[in-house]
Design a protein around this motif. Structure first.
Motif, PDB file in Angstrom:
ATOM      1  N   UNK A  64      46.214  44.729   3.405  1.00 25.39           N
ATOM      2  CA  UNK A  64      45.151  44.742   4.409  1.00 25.39           C
ATOM      3  C   UNK A  64      44.076  45.772   4.080  1.00 25.39           C
ATOM      4  N   UNK A  65      44.497  46.964   3.612  1.00 26.02           N
ATOM      5  CA  UNK A  65      43.538  48.044   3.367  1.00 26.02           C
ATOM      6  C   UNK A  65      42.547  47.684   2.259  1.00 26.02           C
ATOM      7  N   UNK A  66      43.029  47.084   1.179  1.00 20.84           N
ATOM      8  CA  UNK A  66      42.139  46.715   0.070  1.00 20.84           C
ATOM      9  C   UNK A  66      41.072  45.702   0.502  1.00 20.84           C
ATOM     10  N   UNK A  67      41.446  44.576   1.140  1.00 21.01           N
ATOM     11  CA  UNK A  67      40.415  43.631   1.581  1.00 21.01           C
ATOM     12  C   UNK A  67      39.444  44.220   2.599  1.00 21.01           C
TER      13      UNK A  67
ATOM     14  N   UNK B 120      34.181  45.122   3.325  1.00 17.83           N
ATOM     15  CA  UNK B 120      33.248  45.977   4.070  1.00 17.83           C
ATOM     16  C   UNK B 120      32.065  46.351   3.171  1.00 17.83           C
ATOM     17  N   UNK B 121      32.349  46.766   1.939  1.00 16.64           N
ATOM     18  CA  UNK B 121      31.285  47.131   0.986  1.00 16.64           C
ATOM     19  C   UNK B 121      30.412  45.927   0.641  1.00 16.64           C
ATOM     20  N   UNK B 122      31.043  44.750   0.521  1.00 20.21           N
ATOM     21  CA  UNK B 122      30.268  43.528   0.242  1.00 20.21           C
ATOM     22  C   UNK B 122      29.323  43.237   1.404  1.00 20.21           C
ATOM     23  N   UNK B 123      29.841  43.383   2.618  1.00 21.46           N
ATOM     24  CA  UNK B 123      29.003  43.170   3.807  1.00 21.46           C
ATOM     25  C   UNK B 123      27.815  44.119   3.847  1.00 21.46           C
TER      26      UNK B 123
ATOM     27  N   UNK C  66      30.486  35.979  -4.013  1.00 20.12           N
ATOM     28  CA  UNK C  66      31.040  37.342  -4.135  1.00 20.12           C
ATOM     29  C   UNK C  66      32.164  37.560  -3.128  1.00 20.12           C
ATOM     30  N   UNK C  67      32.019  37.007  -1.922  1.00 11.34           N
ATOM     31  CA  UNK C  67      33.100  37.107  -0.936  1.00 11.34           C
ATOM     32  C   UNK C  67      34.356  36.386  -1.422  1.00 11.34           C
ATOM     33  N   UNK C  68      34.183  35.232  -2.077  1.00  6.97           N
ATOM     34  CA  UNK C  68      35.326  34.476  -2.600  1.00  6.97           C
ATOM     35  C   UNK C  68      36.071  35.288  -3.655  1.00  6.97           C
ATOM     36  N   UNK C  69      35.309  35.841  -4.622  1.00 10.46           N
ATOM     37  CA  UNK C  69      35.924  36.643  -5.690  1.00 10.46           C
ATOM     38  C   UNK C  69      36.562  37.902  -5.102  1.00 10.46           C
ATOM     39  N   UNK C  70      35.812  38.588  -4.231  1.00  9.10           N
ATOM     40  CA  UNK C  70      36.333  39.805  -3.605  1.00  9.10           C
ATOM     41  C   UNK C  70      37.564  39.533  -2.749  1.00  9.10           C
ATOM     42  N   UNK C  71      37.543  38.411  -2.022  1.00 12.03           N
ATOM     43  CA  UNK C  71      38.674  38.045  -1.175  1.00 12.03           C
ATOM     44  C   UNK C  71      39.942  37.795  -1.975  1.00 12.03           C
ATOM     45  N   UNK C  72      39.789  37.114  -3.116  1.00 15.10           N
ATOM     46  CA  UNK C  72      40.951  36.820  -3.970  1.00 15.10           C
ATOM     47  C   UNK C  72      41.483  38.093  -4.625  1.00 15.10           C
TER      48      UNK C  72
ATOM     49  N   UNK D  52      30.874  32.554   5.024  1.00 17.20           N
ATOM     50  CA  UNK D  52      32.158  33.233   5.255  1.00 17.20           C
ATOM     51  C   UNK D  52      33.294  32.209   5.305  1.00 17.20           C
ATOM     52  N   UNK D  53      33.076  31.108   6.044  1.00 11.90           N
ATOM     53  CA  UNK D  53      34.095  30.055   6.131  1.00 11.90           C
ATOM     54  C   UNK D  53      34.369  29.464   4.751  1.00 11.90           C
ATOM     55  N   UNK D  54      33.316  29.239   3.981  1.00 14.96           N
ATOM     56  CA  UNK D  54      33.473  28.705   2.629  1.00 14.96           C
ATOM     57  C   UNK D  54      34.311  29.622   1.754  1.00 14.96           C
ATOM     58  N   UNK D  55      34.078  30.930   1.858  1.00 15.40           N
ATOM     59  CA  UNK D  55      34.846  31.906   1.072  1.00 15.40           C
ATOM     60  C   UNK D  55      36.310  31.929   1.504  1.00 15.40           C
ATOM     61  N   UNK D  56      36.556  31.810   2.803  1.00 18.72           N
ATOM     62  CA  UNK D  56      37.944  31.751   3.302  1.00 18.72           C
ATOM     63  C   UNK D  56      38.668  30.551   2.700  1.00 18.72           C
TER      64      UNK D  56
END
Length: 390
Positions: A92-95, A100-103, A299-305, A361-365
């Motif tokens: 949880x902490x890493x994502x 947060x930084x991506x946002x 970037x959210x997709x890559x960061x999320x993974x 955001x939904x697309x990245x999820x």
């Protein structure tokens, strides 16, 4: 009666999609997810996210996690509770930190960025469960930790989300919201106490009583009542319905009825409800918003993974798992699925997420949800030759 035609179309399409995925040596769930994208608003727009689809999908994920609970080894869950907590917390902490930084980079406000982090901190292992079942890894130590960490993750996500919504500017005009949050947390603690009592003494007695009922498949019927009842109670106290379903499965899995119920429940779930659940995830994707905000989506997709893979994987490594096992556990936690979709929707309603950025955001999820089966399948296949040599 339009919903009957919709259900027929979903079942035909998911059967073909699952078959083609398996032919290409991919998890069948990938084909079922792609069916949702193909038939949904993103492309053909033949199926929409109606109440019927939503209700069937809800039942589908509940049954899926009930089956996961039935097939879980309780002794392994107890043994690996400490690693599960490490995996969940770092997962949880890493994502939260990375998204947060991506946002902030994409000029989200501090509160919006923090909410974005919480959204991508959530985990949904329903997709991973299917792949682990296919690969006969659900009752392995890695599969056990993934399931255990998912439960801890779910609880932490609910707590963090409750705090964030309660302390957001549009929610705390007085102290009543803080009081309601405390009451909610106490109810959730009480729920887990109730689960322990029911699982230890009440549910085994109920299952013995079910044998005496003069109705067909009485044991299966009563097990479904227990599953749906505990899921409903979980929802009432503000937890995910899958927590109730998972622990109902674990409790019934300790009785003599485990094999018979597992044999009866799987056809019900996989024939009707679970395919609708997978399709419903794909239905959330729209291409217009993704194209408009492509770099945020990408970037959210890559960061999320990567954030979940690294965070959860590091949690496993800290408690002395091998790098291979740690990566496998991290991969199993990558999927965000319905949990993140629900949180994102709550964010829009609470004005913690801009509607302009919602599609990206939904697309990245959904991309993280697609990635999880590929990562899991690749890592398990890589390890299989080593296991066969032992």
């Amino acid at each position: 009666m339009e919903f009957i035609g919709t259900l027929c179309l979903i079942l035909i399409a998911t059967t073909i999609g699952g078959h083609l995925s398996s032919r290409f040596n991919l998890p069948a769930v990938i084909g079922e997810l792609l069916v949702g994208v193909l038939l949904g608003p993103a492309l053909l727009n033949w199926i929409q996210q109606t109440n019927f689809v939503h209700f069937f999908a809800e039942i589908g994920v509940v049954i899926l996690m009930f089956i996961a609970g039935l097939e879980s080894d309780l002794s392994l869950l107890r043994r690996y509770i400490k690693p599960s907590i490490y995996v969940a917390v770092l997962g949880m902490l890493f994502p939260i930190g990375i998204t947060y930084l991506i946002g902030r980079y994409f000029q989200f406000s501090q509160l919006e960025s923090l909410f974005l982090g919480v959204t991508f901190a959530a985990t949904s292992v329903s997709i991973s469960v299917v792949v682990l079942q296919e690969m006969k890894k659900l009752d392995s130590k890695e599969g056990t930790i993934i399931l255990g960490a998912a439960v801890v993750d779910d609880i932490l996500a609910v707590i963090v989300l409750s705090c964030l919504i309660s302390f957001s500017g549009n929610q705390i005009e007085d102290t009543s919201s803080n009081q309601s949050m405390i009451v909610s947390l106490l109810l959730q603690v009480g729920y887990f106490g109730l689960l322990f009592i029911l699982g230890r003494w009440v549910i085994p007695t109920i299952m013995k009583f079910s044998e005496r009922l003069l109705v067909p498949t009485s044991e299966t019927l009563i097990s479904l009542v227990i599953c749906l009842g505990l899921s409903y109670l979980a929802d009432i106290v503000g937890l995910s319905t899958v927590i109730g379903a998972f622990f109902a499965g674990i409790a019934i899995g300790q009785t003599d009825y485990k094999k018979a119920i597992d044999h009866s429940i799987e056809p019900i779930g996989y024939a009707i409800f679970i395919p609708v659940f997978f399709v419903s995830i794909g239905l959330n994707m729209t291409l217009t918003g993704i194209i408009t905000d492509f770099w945020l989506f990408f970037i959210l997709s890559i960061g999320g993974i990567l954030s979940k893979l690294l965070g959860a994987g590091l949690g496993a490594k800290i408690v002395d798992f091998s790098w291979e096992s740690s990566l496998l556990i991290g991969s199993g936690m990558v999927s965000r699925g319905e949990m993140a979709l629900i949180i994102a929707q709550l964010g829009v309603q609470s004005k913690l997420l801009s509607t302009d950025r919602y599609s990206a955001v939904i697309g990245a999820i959904i991309m993280t949800t697609f990635a999880a089966p590929f990562l899991l399948r690749g890592l398990i296949s890589k390890d299989k030759p080593k296991e066969e040599l032992r």
